[in-house]
Write a protein that holds these residues in place. Structure first.
Motif: not given
Length: 73
Positions: A2-27
């Motif tokens: 269960i700890k591994l599943r929680i870690f993977i879920t948290a890691f994926l959420a972090l990666v998705v949030s970083m990708v989403a914020t990286a998309q804003d900078n098109t200048a």
């Protein structure tokens, strides 16, 4: 488990949030395109890809030659 599943879920959420914020900078892309640097980047990428394909082609030829010679050598 269960700890591994929680870690993977948290890691994926972090990666998705970083990708989403990286998309804003098109200048920066427009800046590279206006300065002509995008062509340098594309030339480097194409050169690397051509080198990789040439390497794979030569490796394939060597493996085919070794397969034709057989295990008797």
């Amino acid at each position: 488990m269960i700890k591994l599943r929680i870690f993977i879920t948290a890691f994926l959420a972090l990666v998705v949030s970083m990708v989403a914020t990286a998309q804003d900078n098109t200048a920066d892309i427009g800046l590279m395109r206006s300065n002509g640097k995008i062509f340098v980047v594309m030339a480097v990428v194409v050169t690397i890809l051509i080198g990789l394909f040439a390497y794979l082609f030569t490796i394939d030829k060597k493996i085919t030659r070794l397969e034709k010679e057989g295990p008797n050598q």
